[in-house]
Design an enzyme around this catalytic site. Structure first.
Site, PDB file in Angstrom:
ATOM      1  N   GLU A 114      16.337  16.173   0.902  1.00 21.02           N
ATOM      2  CA  GLU A 114      16.399  16.303  -0.731  1.00 21.02           C
ATOM      3  C   GLU A 114      15.301  16.899  -1.438  1.00 21.02           C
ATOM      4  O   GLU A 114      14.390  17.183  -1.009  1.00 21.02           O
ATOM      5  CB  GLU A 114      16.774  14.992  -1.263  1.00 21.02           C
ATOM      6  CG  GLU A 114      18.158  14.447  -0.512  1.00 21.02           C
ATOM      7  CD  GLU A 114      18.517  12.970  -1.454  1.00 21.02           C
ATOM      8  OE1 GLU A 114      17.880  12.610  -2.120  1.00 21.02           O
ATOM      9  OE2 GLU A 114      19.367  12.385  -0.664  1.00 21.02           O
ATOM     10  N   HIS A 230      20.575  12.867 -13.383  1.00 19.67           N
ATOM     11  CA  HIS A 230      20.976  13.650 -12.254  1.00 19.67           C
ATOM     12  C   HIS A 230      21.441  15.034 -12.637  1.00 19.67           C
ATOM     13  O   HIS A 230      22.288  15.009 -13.476  1.00 19.67           O
ATOM     14  CB  HIS A 230      21.895  12.712 -11.441  1.00 19.67           C
ATOM     15  CG  HIS A 230      21.797  13.415 -10.164  1.00 19.67           C
ATOM     16  ND1 HIS A 230      22.512  14.488  -9.769  1.00 19.67           N
ATOM     17  CD2 HIS A 230      21.503  12.604  -8.834  1.00 19.67           C
ATOM     18  CE1 HIS A 230      22.314  14.463  -8.322  1.00 19.67           C
ATOM     19  NE2 HIS A 230      21.677  13.552  -7.888  1.00 19.67           N
ATOM     20  N   ARG A 277      13.787  17.354  -9.648  1.00 14.94           N
ATOM     21  CA  ARG A 277      15.150  16.978 -10.323  1.00 14.94           C
ATOM     22  C   ARG A 277      14.949  17.240 -11.722  1.00 14.94           C
ATOM     23  O   ARG A 277      15.918  17.676 -12.422  1.00 14.94           O
ATOM     24  CB  ARG A 277      15.194  15.400 -10.044  1.00 14.94           C
ATOM     25  CG  ARG A 277      16.833  15.028 -10.222  1.00 14.94           C
ATOM     26  CD  ARG A 277      16.791  13.550 -10.035  1.00 14.94           C
ATOM     27  NE  ARG A 277      17.376  13.660  -8.550  1.00 14.94           N
ATOM     28  CZ  ARG A 277      17.836  12.450  -7.988  1.00 14.94           C
ATOM     29  NH1 ARG A 277      17.770  11.360  -8.670  1.00 14.94           N
ATOM     30  NH2 ARG A 277      18.135  12.683  -6.602  1.00 14.94           N
ATOM     31  N   HIS A 336      20.863   8.831 -15.073  1.00 15.25           N
ATOM     32  CA  HIS A 336      21.001   8.360 -13.578  1.00 15.25           C
ATOM     33  C   HIS A 336      19.948   7.473 -13.252  1.00 15.25           C
ATOM     34  O   HIS A 336      20.255   6.254 -12.736  1.00 15.25           O
ATOM     35  CB  HIS A 336      20.733   9.677 -12.648  1.00 15.25           C
ATOM     36  CG  HIS A 336      20.727   9.551 -11.146  1.00 15.25           C
ATOM     37  ND1 HIS A 336      21.975   9.144 -10.900  1.00 15.25           N
ATOM     38  CD2 HIS A 336      19.888   9.761 -10.285  1.00 15.25           C
ATOM     39  CE1 HIS A 336      21.626   8.965  -9.326  1.00 15.25           C
ATOM     40  NE2 HIS A 336      20.372   9.286  -9.133  1.00 15.25           N
ATOM     41  N   ARG A 371      11.416  10.372 -10.900  1.00 15.27           N
ATOM     42  CA  ARG A 371      11.289   9.900  -9.540  1.00 15.27           C
ATOM     43  C   ARG A 371      11.856  10.855  -8.531  1.00 15.27           C
ATOM     44  O   ARG A 371      12.760  11.572  -8.854  1.00 15.27           O
ATOM     45  CB  ARG A 371      12.390   8.640  -9.754  1.00 15.27           C
ATOM     46  CG  ARG A 371      12.791   7.955  -8.237  1.00 15.27           C
ATOM     47  CD  ARG A 371      13.823   6.739  -8.573  1.00 15.27           C
ATOM     48  NE  ARG A 371      14.913   7.500  -8.717  1.00 15.27           N
ATOM     49  CZ  ARG A 371      15.882   7.951  -8.091  1.00 15.27           C
ATOM     50  NH1 ARG A 371      15.915   7.784  -6.761  1.00 15.27           N
ATOM     51  NH2 ARG A 371      17.065   8.567  -8.390  1.00 15.27           N
TER      52      ARG A 371
END
Ligand code: SIN
Length: 536
Positions: A114, A230, A277, A336, A371
């Site tokens: 990821e 997200h 992200r 998110h 995160r």
């Protein structure tokens, strides 16, 4: 009002709540959850998985370095190292106890990649049904555990504190009305704040209750301005919880496309679609704010059997009547994950004696300003177990005599609570979302305060749903205000906190911001801590 005793009260039924409750044996645990059954919270909706350096070719120190790099200067490196070192060991123990993860034909655990991870280290279950699979297993263990009493349909209204710290909690039970739960320790595991925004990947119960409970009790909070969006939720007109298209799709080769079919992330960041992200969400958000659509292209992945590997995503697309094999799927960012929360030490202790927190509601310092993907289930597992160990070691004493807490004397009528929730979510989305500025934040604070002042509690309401909605709107407004004030105070851009009027990170702001609520009226003290973080 009834009064009940247990050694420990756990509030919340996501990963942290269930793991903590299981780990607290042989103490008697009452697990309160406002959902009708186990499990609740966002854990159940996790698709991608749980990151841990369990591959012999991987190294927890590298996982820690990736975690620190994603955190944009605010991750506590000691906490990151504790997370990844212990995470690999503790997760292996759960795997040995039968927690089910996907395996290759040769029996080796499947490991996905990821964004911003330097290695393939994301374990998953049921393909992209990781949360559902793990939480079903943990829920069955909780139901079978003799030391745990599950109280579903129960809304935690307020913590009750005495001279010796927390002594219990006032809760409203759908079946029994008001109950004063007394205990030597209370562990908050109530999850995040996604529902404070118009679009979120979080379920209906993620209304910031744990932060509100802790704030009203006077606990220290931190990093509240850092709300992660997200990048790839399904775009559409629906509000509230929107379907997630897991980051693991991009890890497996899916591309983001602009309106001309071009891969715009290639120019935006050297890691393209696998950039951190916050970077991907900002790039997508800017296009959408400019009226341009963004798509996730799953065509080549689907041509190689992607639908079988990502059954949840396949179902989401089928429900939306979109065929990923033939057309790119429209996506948009959605709220998110909350990096901020109730400040805890490495053992889940908060600033209030006897009060612990774990999971998304807690702020351990692991996530910093952003995160790293798939670190949250790991954090929930590691710190829930550590908090349980600390509570077991402290042998929580039954609290001394205290008076019964007062039952609230009025509740916001359901129609007003529902309307205010929508209005507040719109304010948060417009002015406290992906891109913020000082004027917008100041206006948002004034509007949220006006909504708070305009609540008109009425007596004679005793319906459980109405009481829950009234409690949730009280919590929503308080936590929305705390986030907005923290965001206004932080005059820089960093990680998930991006301000158009302060577009750069500023060295003097390379520190965490603490918040405490003093007194029943929200007098919020937002202040940076005394000493900056150690420089790596
Ligand atoms: C995802 O599957 O993309 C979400 C994973 C995460 O937020 O950690």
């Amino acid at each position: 009002m009834q009064m009940r005793h247990s050694d420990v009260i756990v509030v919340g039924s996501g990963m942290a709540g269930l793991v903590a409750a299981l780990s607290l044996a042989p103490l008697s645990v009452t697990l309160l959850t406002k959902t009708d059954d186990l499990p609740g919270g966002s854990s159940n909706w996790a698709q991608g998985g749980i990151a841990a350096a369990i591959d012999p070719a991987d190294d927890p120190a590298e996982h820690a370095a990736d975690t620190v790099a994603a955190g944009a200067g605010l991750t506590d490196p000691e906490m990151a190292s504790l997370l990844t070192q212990e995470g690999a060991k503790r997760l292996t123990r759960w795997i040995n106890r039968g927690l089910p993860f996907d395996r290759e034909a040769n029996g080796r655990l499947c490991l996905g990649r990821e964004a911003a991870h330097g290695a393939a280290r994301v374990l998953h279950a049921g393909g992209d049904a990781t949360g559902r699979t793990l939480m079903a297993d943990l829920s069955a263990r909780v139901r079978a555990a003799d030391h745990i009493k599950v109280e579903p349909g129960t809304f935690a209204w307020d913590l009750v504190t005495g001279r010796q710290g927390v002594v219990g909690l006032l809760a409203h039970h759908a079946a029994e009305g008001w109950v004063f739960h007394r205990a030597g320790a209370v562990l908050l595991a109530c999850g995040g704040v996604g529902q404070l925004y118009r679009h979120t990947t979080n379920p209906a119960e993620a209304t910031g209750d744990g932060i509100a409970l802790a704030a009203r009790a006077g606990a220290d909070l931190a990093d509240l301005e850092f709300v992660q969006f997200h990048p790839t939720a399904l775009a559409g007109s629906r509000t509230g919880q929107v379907p997630l298209l897991t980051e693991a799709l991009r890890g497996a080769g899916a591309h983001l496309l602009d309106e001309h079919g071009g891969r715009f992330m290639v120019k935006a960041h050297p890691l393209a679609e696998l950039a951190p992200r916050d970077v991907v969400a900002k790039a997508i958000g800017a296009r959408i704010a400019g009226g341009l659509p963004v798509y996730l292209d799953l065509r080549s992945l689907w041509a190689q059997g992607g639908a079988g590997k990502f059954p949840t995503v396949a179902g989401i697309c089928a429900n939306a009547k979109l065929d990923p094999a033939r057309m790119p799927i429209p996506v948009a960012p959605a709220a998110h994950y909350h990096m901020g929360g109730v400040v805890t030490d490495a053992d889940g202790r908060t600033s209030i004696q006897g009060l612990y927190a774990a999971g998304e509601v807690a702020c351990t310092g692991v996530h910093g300003a952003n995160r790293l993907a798939s670190n949250s289930l790991l954090e929930a597992l590691v710190f829930a177990e550590r908090a349980a160990d600390a509570i077991l070691a402290s042998t929580p004493a039954r609290p001394g005599p205290v008076g019964l807490p007062a039952i609230p004397d009025g509740f916001t009528p359901t129609a007003q609570a529902a309307l205010v929730a929508v209005q507040a979510a719109d304010i948060m989305a417009e002015s406290v979302g992906l891109l913020r500025d000082g004027i917008g934040l100041s206006c948002a604070i004034a509007e949220l305060e006006a909504l708070q002042a305009g609540l008109e509690p009425q007596t004679g309401i005793d319906d459980a749903t109405a009481i829950r909605l009234s409690g949730e709107v009280r919590n929503r407004l308080l936590v929305s205000l705390l986030i907005a004030r923290s965001a206004l105070n932080r005059q820089e851009s960093r990680g998930a906190h991006q301000r158009s009027d302060w577009p750069d990170s500023r060295p003097e702001w390379r520190q965490r911001q603490r918040v405490t609520l003093s007194g029943p009226a929200p007098r919020i003290r937002v202040a940076p801590p005394r000493s900056p973080l150690p420089v790596m």
